[in-house]
Enzyme design. Structure first.
Site, PDB file in Angstrom:
ATOM      1  CE  LYS A  92      -4.197  -1.685  -0.061  1.00 16.66           C
ATOM      2  NZ  LYS A  92      -5.103  -1.397  -1.195  1.00 16.66           N
ATOM      3  CE1 TYR A 211      12.675   2.771 -20.001  1.00 17.09           C
ATOM      4  CE2 TYR A 211      14.007   3.671 -18.221  1.00 17.09           C
ATOM      5  CZ  TYR A 211      12.776   3.313 -18.729  1.00 17.09           C
ATOM      6  OH  TYR A 211      11.651   3.491 -17.981  1.00 17.09           O
ATOM      7  CG  HIS A 272      10.990   5.942 -13.798  1.00 16.00           C
ATOM      8  ND1 HIS A 272      12.171   5.246 -13.718  1.00 16.00           N
ATOM      9  CD2 HIS A 272      10.389   5.501 -14.935  1.00 16.00           C
ATOM     10  CE1 HIS A 272      12.287   4.440 -14.749  1.00 16.00           C
ATOM     11  NE2 HIS A 272      11.219   4.583 -15.511  1.00 16.00           N
ATOM     12  CB  SER A 278      -0.636   4.944   2.191  1.00 19.85           C
ATOM     13  OG  SER A 278      -0.438   4.444   0.900  1.00 19.85           O
ATOM     14  NE  ARG A 484     -26.331  16.530  -4.700  1.00 20.08           N
ATOM     15  CZ  ARG A 484     -27.206  15.549  -4.484  1.00 20.08           C
ATOM     16  NH1 ARG A 484     -26.876  14.539  -3.690  1.00 20.08           N
ATOM     17  NH2 ARG A 484     -28.398  15.564  -5.044  1.00 20.08           N
TER      18      ARG A 484
END
Length: 710
Positions: A92, A211, A272, A278, A484
């Protein structure tokens, strides 16, 4: 006494050590060359008295991801393929800073995955079977996930339990895929140039890794095609004549020069990014470190140490050599939002069978906001014969995010949220068409009848005779929810135009505006659920949420004015709502406030309203539009207002409480007649008004989507 002193001294030193560890950002290096550069970075930051950084070494991105999740490290830079892995349970992790490419004038936080070949050949992208391939590494974006996802239809792979590596090993005659299991899939390592244990290693010990390595594999003549990023050819070949010896394979089975990558690429993918935990992820400390590091050691800043540079013979250590800086990732963005639904789904599809992929493509996942909507959605799903399944979130914006990530496909939104969803790249698909108050007869042409919009009104008790639009300041207000249309955007937009002030929490003495800060005046009137929990949440757990909730707030004398739509009072008075709070309410006991300072009966909304508002609309991603339209039109033929199975089995446009999934006064879901962007659907006046109102406060999701468009 001396012993006590020594113990205290030791504990003090230990405390200082731990405090230093807490302040320092621990960077995870995935190889010995990266660790060497990391220690150089550490020493140079110390010299300029910058934020502290310390270094730990692991042997792969996955090991670094695990170390961060276990709080043994704090940060590492990852390619998109590993950002996906890092975002999954149990890790996570989330991206906190993106590498920036391009130039200072034209910075970008994305790059292009391309297929590069030598000039002179005649094969195209759909003719690669039996050829030799060069890849940056297993599970990496440009070198594996994107090209293998693109080639999947040609791979003769039906899905698990056989790993996709087996199908790729059969498809190409030989490959170099650093990180592949050379014992299980020797063909995927056959072209690699490393020796001994380093052959096919997921590190710079394998010459054909990453790469530049994959491009070298092509340049050396080992492979026929290299799957890399667009900048690699330009970084490794400064001479234009040398670059001219190579070209790109395009998805339309043509070839183009290497500088035409914007018109000839397999995918545009996110940069990247630096990832962190988190929760308790040291995001501020990481950003402060990166910000100061790029100021001191960025491009052309210092001859002693280059943050975006690697020693001769090495490439892309810690960060991409082609990066020019970092951009902080807004906190609302997780790995799914960062990668986008296209790439996120493509990676998932590399792990699913053909049947699973086809079934997911055919199915519509509806996003329900809150428990009550989820109950109704599950009931619908059970009767839909597999056409519809449900996901849920606690807020509308969280549901929009699920649609953006591809974890859900659709939901019906108020105009204010259609604006937010549109800014994030979603599109309107069908609109709620409402029953006419003048006629109760069904309209056989409802699906093709142009939507007219509804009236946003300010409702008060008839007994409050002194209250007019000109005297609402200091009163108590009831709102459907922040952002809203009828309950917030229109009335607050009008007040903003009148006052020029964004201090909405000071305009009314108290309010219930679900979605506001629970500690503010804007939540003071909210009551939450039956247990007193979920106060001011923007879903049906808050009893004063939505049109019916805002009117209830007024009817129960909590507020003095309710901002709703014209039919709300009609739907909840004179016996039209049998709930205890509404069953004795009389239509004649309420009145409307007109903008000219007058008051009129509720039945005269046509001549006394705040604005005409756009109908609610179903939104989705572009890739799902046609299938969604097909499913919904079929479902409403069964469960719509006059459907074959409504009311006997289930009705889409009826609710246990009020307005769940769709508005209860919806007659049908109607076609849009060309209004297929949020701007066209909402109209220029509404878009301009809400854009103006957003100057007062933007939403975390809008901020995230602004970043993702870069």
């Amino acid at each position: 006494m001396k012993l006590v002193f020594l113990v205290l001294l030791f504990l003090g030193a230990l405390g200082l050590c731990l405090a230093g560890r807490r302040r320092s950002v621990q960077w995870c290096a995935v190889s010995q060359p990266e660790a060497t550069k990391c220690f150089q970075w550490q020493r140079n930051m110390r010299k300029v008295r910058g934020p502290p950084v310390s270094c730990i070494k692991r042997d792969s991105p996955i090991q670094c991801i695990q170390a961060i999740a276990e709080n043994r490290a704090d940060a590492v830079t990852l390619d998109g393929g590993f950002i996906y892995e890092a975002g999954l349970a149990p890790y996570k992790l989330r991206p906190v800073a993106a590498e920036v490419y391009g130039t200072e004038r034209q910075p970008r936080t994305h790059y292009y995955a391309v297929a590069v070949v030598k000039k002179g050949g005649s094969f195209q992208l759909n003719e690669l079977q039996g050829l030799k391939s060069c890849h940056t590494g297993l599970r990496r974006t440009a070198g594996w996930n994107v090209p293998i996802g693109t080639l999947r239809p040609f791979l003769n792979w039906t899905g698990p339990p056989e790993p996709i590596e087996a199908a790729v090993a059969r498809f190409f005659s030989a490959s170099c895929v650093p990180g592949a299991d050379k014992g299980q899939f020797p063909n995927l390592c056959r072209l690699c140039a490393g020796t001994g244990e380093n052959k096919c290693a997921f590190s710079s010990q394998e010459p054909y890794f990453s790469y530049s390595g994959a491009f070298k594999c092509l340049r050396d003549g080992a492979g026929d095609v290299a799957f890399i990023r667009e900048s690699t050819v330009f970084e490794d070949l400064s001479d234009e004549a040398e670059r001219d010896e190579y070209e790109l394979l395009c998805p339309d089975n043509t070839r183009k020069p290497v500088d035409k990558f914007k018109d000839c690429h397999l995918a545009r993918v996110p940069s990247h990014a630096v990832v962190a935990r988190s929760v308790n992820g040291k995001e501020d400390a990481i950003w402060n470190l990166l910000r100061q590091a790029q100021e001191k050691f960025g491009k052309d800043k210092s001859p002693k140490f280059q943050l975006f540079g690697s020693p001769s013979g090495q490439k892309d250590l810690l960060f991409k050599d082609s990066a020019i800086g970092f951009s902080r990732v807004p906190p609302r963005i997780d790995s799914g939002l960062y990668l986008g639904s296209g790439y996120f789904t493509a990676i998932q599809n590399l792990r699913k069978s053909e049947e699973e992929v086809a079934a997911r493509r055919a199915r519509v996942v509806w996003c329900a906001v809150g428990e009550q909507e989820l109950r109704k959605c599950n009931q619908w799903s059970g009767l839909s014969e597999g056409s519809v399944t449900c996901s849920s979130a606690s807020t509308t914006e969280d549901c929009i995010a699920l649609v953006l990530k591809g974890e859900a496909d659709a939901m019906s939104l108020d105009g204010g949220y259609v604006y937010t969803a549109g800014k994030c790249g979603l599109v309107p698909v069908l609109a709620e068409n409402y029953k006419s108050q003048q006629s109760s007869d069904p309209d056989p042409n409802c699906v093709d009848r142009p939507v007219e919009g509804y009236l946003a009104v300010a409702v008060v008790r008839r007994s409050d005779t002194s209250l007019t639009w000109n005297s609402v300041k200091g009163k108590k207000s009831c709102h459907t929810a922040v952002d809203r249309t009828a309950g917030w955007n229109i009335p607050m937009g009008l007040l903003f135009n009148q006052t020029g002030s964004c201090k909405f929490d000071e305009y009314f003495s108290q309010s219930c505006a679900p979605g506001s800060d629970p500690r503010s005046n804007l939540c003071a009137l909210c009551i939450g659920d039956e247990q007193g929990e979920n106060k001011c949440v923007p879903n049906s757990n808050e009893r004063y949420y939505g049109y019916t909730g805002a009117f209830r707030c007024l009817a129960e004398n909590a507020g003095d004015v309710a901002f709703v739509k014209d039919v709300t009072v009609l739907q909840n008075t004179d016996g039209n709502n049998n709930e205890a709070w509404a069953k004795d309410l009389k239509l004649a006991d309420f009145a409307l406030l007109c903008l000219d300072g007058k008051r009129k009966p509720v039945t005269e909304a046509r001549s006394c309203h705040l604005a005409m508002a756009p109908n609610h609309a179903v939104v989705s991603r572009m890739d799902k539009v046609e299938r969604l339209k097909q499913v919904l039109l079929h479902q409403q033929a069964k469960f719509g207002r006059n459907g074959s199975d409504c009311p006997d089995k289930f009705c889409l446009f009826q609710s246990e409480t009020k307005n769940l999934l769709f508005n209860d006064n919806t007659e049908c879901l109607a076609r849009l007649h060309g209004k297929t962007t949020y701007e066209k659907y909402l109209g220029p006046q509404y878009v301009a008004g809400i854009t103006n109102l957003k100057k007062c406060s933007t939403s975390p999701l809008l901020e995230a989507c602004e970043f993702l468009r870069k």
